[in-house]
Write a protein that holds these residues in place. Structure first.
Motif, PDB file in Angstrom:
ATOM      1  N   PHE A 104      -5.086   0.982   5.270  1.00 48.13           N
ATOM      2  CA  PHE A 104      -4.493   0.800   6.962  1.00 48.13           C
ATOM      3  C   PHE A 104      -5.525   1.687   7.699  1.00 48.13           C
ATOM      4  CE2 PHE A 104      -3.358   4.740   5.062  1.00 48.13           C
ATOM      5  CZ  PHE A 104      -2.520   4.600   4.093  1.00 48.13           C
ATOM      6  N   ARG A 105      -5.309   1.511   9.231  1.00 46.85           N
ATOM      7  CA  ARG A 105      -6.140   2.069  10.166  1.00 46.85           C
ATOM      8  C   ARG A 105      -5.797   3.442  10.267  1.00 46.85           C
ATOM      9  NH1 ARG A 105      -8.118  -1.450  14.316  1.00 46.85           N
ATOM     10  NH2 ARG A 105      -7.586   0.267  15.705  1.00 46.85           N
ATOM     11  N   TRP A 106      -6.798   4.167  10.559  1.00 46.96           N
ATOM     12  CA  TRP A 106      -6.847   5.438  10.631  1.00 46.96           C
ATOM     13  C   TRP A 106      -7.957   5.944  11.451  1.00 46.96           C
ATOM     14  CZ3 TRP A 106     -10.969   8.084   8.397  1.00 46.96           C
ATOM     15  CH2 TRP A 106     -11.557   7.486   7.393  1.00 46.96           C
ATOM     16  N   ILE A 107      -8.010   7.234  11.984  1.00 44.67           N
ATOM     17  CA  ILE A 107      -8.952   7.875  12.514  1.00 44.67           C
ATOM     18  C   ILE A 107      -9.042   9.467  12.035  1.00 44.67           C
ATOM     19  CG2 ILE A 107      -8.854   6.590  14.718  1.00 44.67           C
ATOM     20  CD1 ILE A 107      -7.610   9.191  15.975  1.00 44.67           C
ATOM     21  N   GLN A 108     -10.274   9.780  12.025  1.00 51.29           N
ATOM     22  CA  GLN A 108     -10.414  11.366  11.859  1.00 51.29           C
ATOM     23  C   GLN A 108     -10.903  11.995  12.984  1.00 51.29           C
ATOM     24  OE1 GLN A 108     -13.533  12.194   9.108  1.00 51.29           O
ATOM     25  NE2 GLN A 108     -12.956  14.146   8.673  1.00 51.29           N
ATOM     26  N   SER A 138      -0.004  -0.077  11.602  1.00 50.89           N
ATOM     27  CA  SER A 138      -0.746  -0.576  10.329  1.00 50.89           C
ATOM     28  C   SER A 138      -0.197  -0.064   9.009  1.00 50.89           C
ATOM     29  CB  SER A 138      -2.120   0.092  10.506  1.00 50.89           C
ATOM     30  OG  SER A 138      -2.980  -0.300   9.468  1.00 50.89           O
ATOM     31  N   PHE A 139       0.255   1.383   9.109  1.00 51.63           N
ATOM     32  CA  PHE A 139       0.809   1.746   7.871  1.00 51.63           C
ATOM     33  C   PHE A 139       2.296   1.061   7.540  1.00 51.63           C
ATOM     34  CE2 PHE A 139       3.787   4.421   5.832  1.00 51.63           C
ATOM     35  CZ  PHE A 139       3.233   4.803   4.647  1.00 51.63           C
ATOM     36  N   ASP A 140       3.132   0.856   8.368  1.00 50.95           N
ATOM     37  CA  ASP A 140       4.023   0.178   8.355  1.00 50.95           C
ATOM     38  C   ASP A 140       4.095  -1.243   8.104  1.00 50.95           C
ATOM     39  OD1 ASP A 140       5.478   2.506   9.048  1.00 50.95           O
ATOM     40  OD2 ASP A 140       5.801   1.965  11.154  1.00 50.95           O
ATOM     41  N   GLU A 141       3.170  -1.935   8.343  1.00 51.94           N
ATOM     42  CA  GLU A 141       2.809  -3.367   7.944  1.00 51.94           C
ATOM     43  C   GLU A 141       2.502  -3.470   6.631  1.00 51.94           C
ATOM     44  OE1 GLU A 141       0.150  -4.750  10.914  1.00 51.94           O
ATOM     45  OE2 GLU A 141       1.590  -5.217  12.338  1.00 51.94           O
ATOM     46  N   TRP A 142       1.407  -2.398   6.312  1.00 52.41           N
ATOM     47  CA  TRP A 142       1.092  -2.593   5.078  1.00 52.41           C
ATOM     48  C   TRP A 142       2.320  -2.005   3.770  1.00 52.41           C
ATOM     49  CZ3 TRP A 142       1.351   2.259   1.842  1.00 52.41           C
ATOM     50  CH2 TRP A 142       0.466   2.057   0.393  1.00 52.41           C
ATOM     51  N   LEU A 143       3.133  -1.128   4.218  1.00 46.32           N
ATOM     52  CA  LEU A 143       4.148  -0.871   3.375  1.00 46.32           C
ATOM     53  C   LEU A 143       5.303  -1.901   3.402  1.00 46.32           C
ATOM     54  CD1 LEU A 143       5.376   1.524   1.853  1.00 46.32           C
ATOM     55  CD2 LEU A 143       6.675   2.354   3.658  1.00 46.32           C
ATOM     56  N   ASP A 144       5.512  -2.678   4.486  1.00 44.82           N
ATOM     57  CA  ASP A 144       6.566  -3.573   4.500  1.00 44.82           C
ATOM     58  C   ASP A 144       5.983  -4.867   3.799  1.00 44.82           C
ATOM     59  OD1 ASP A 144       8.136  -2.301   6.058  1.00 44.82           O
ATOM     60  OD2 ASP A 144       7.565  -3.287   7.930  1.00 44.82           O
ATOM     61  N   LYS A 145       4.788  -5.088   3.318  1.00 44.66           N
ATOM     62  CA  LYS A 145       4.088  -6.415   2.769  1.00 44.66           C
ATOM     63  C   LYS A 145       4.683  -6.401   1.516  1.00 44.66           C
ATOM     64  CE  LYS A 145      -0.232  -7.122   5.200  1.00 44.66           C
ATOM     65  NZ  LYS A 145      -1.591  -6.935   5.160  1.00 44.66           N
ATOM     66  N   GLY A 146       4.869  -5.005   0.728  1.00 42.67           N
ATOM     67  CA  GLY A 146       5.583  -4.764  -0.726  1.00 42.67           C
ATOM     68  C   GLY A 146       4.338  -5.120  -1.579  1.00 42.67           C
ATOM     69  N   LYS A 191      -7.087   9.044  -1.156  1.00 42.36           N
ATOM     70  CA  LYS A 191      -7.595   7.955  -1.715  1.00 42.36           C
ATOM     71  C   LYS A 191      -7.533   6.414  -0.971  1.00 42.36           C
ATOM     72  CE  LYS A 191      -7.129   5.236  -6.170  1.00 42.36           C
ATOM     73  NZ  LYS A 191      -6.317   5.422  -7.454  1.00 42.36           N
ATOM     74  N   LEU A 192      -6.086   6.306  -0.684  1.00 41.45           N
ATOM     75  CA  LEU A 192      -5.694   5.194   0.323  1.00 41.45           C
ATOM     76  C   LEU A 192      -6.310   5.132   1.426  1.00 41.45           C
ATOM     77  CD1 LEU A 192      -1.783   5.733  -0.063  1.00 41.45           C
ATOM     78  CD2 LEU A 192      -3.162   3.794  -1.155  1.00 41.45           C
ATOM     79  N   LEU A 193      -6.727   6.195   2.165  1.00 39.35           N
ATOM     80  CA  LEU A 193      -7.692   6.421   3.392  1.00 39.35           C
ATOM     81  C   LEU A 193      -9.012   5.797   2.998  1.00 39.35           C
ATOM     82  CD1 LEU A 193      -6.858   9.686   4.910  1.00 39.35           C
ATOM     83  CD2 LEU A 193      -5.932   7.432   5.563  1.00 39.35           C
ATOM     84  N   ARG A 194      -9.531   6.455   2.034  1.00 39.15           N
ATOM     85  CA  ARG A 194     -10.848   5.743   1.601  1.00 39.15           C
ATOM     86  C   ARG A 194     -10.850   4.276   1.182  1.00 39.15           C
ATOM     87  NH1 ARG A 194     -10.633  10.501  -1.471  1.00 39.15           N
ATOM     88  NH2 ARG A 194     -10.403   9.350  -3.363  1.00 39.15           N
ATOM     89  N   GLN A 195      -9.735   3.748   0.767  1.00 36.19           N
ATOM     90  CA  GLN A 195      -9.861   2.472   0.449  1.00 36.19           C
ATOM     91  C   GLN A 195      -9.479   1.551   1.511  1.00 36.19           C
ATOM     92  OE1 GLN A 195      -6.265   2.393  -2.562  1.00 36.19           O
ATOM     93  NE2 GLN A 195      -8.003   2.743  -4.061  1.00 36.19           N
ATOM     94  N   ASN A 196      -9.310   2.169   2.798  1.00 39.52           N
ATOM     95  CA  ASN A 196      -8.919   1.312   4.101  1.00 39.52           C
ATOM     96  C   ASN A 196      -7.773   0.564   3.843  1.00 39.52           C
ATOM     97  OD1 ASN A 196     -11.250   2.588   5.676  1.00 39.52           O
ATOM     98  ND2 ASN A 196     -12.530   1.303   4.647  1.00 39.52           N
TER      99      ASN A 196
END
Length: 62
Positions: free
Chosen positions: A32-36, A48-56, A25-30
């Protein structure tokens, strides 16, 4: 050994203590950056994930 530059879906499941479907669901909501990958697997940008998580302001629901 070099530091990882990306995470797997399983990595995120374990770090966030959420279900596999929540990670997708998080991937579909974009969130953070990801590739398939060609085989169907996903790789999530560590930075990208760490920045998203750090934003709180991350909202995760299982």
């Amino acid at each position: 050994m070099a530091e990882k530059r990306c995470y797997t879906v399983k990595d995120l499941q374990e770090m966030l203590d959420v279900s596999r479907s929540t990670v997708y669901k998080l991937l579909r909501q974009n969130e953070f950056r990801w590739i398939q990958l060609e085989g169907g697997g996903y790789r999530i940008s560590k930075k990208s994930f760490d920045e998203w998580l750090d934003k709180g302001n991350a909202s995760v629901t299982s």
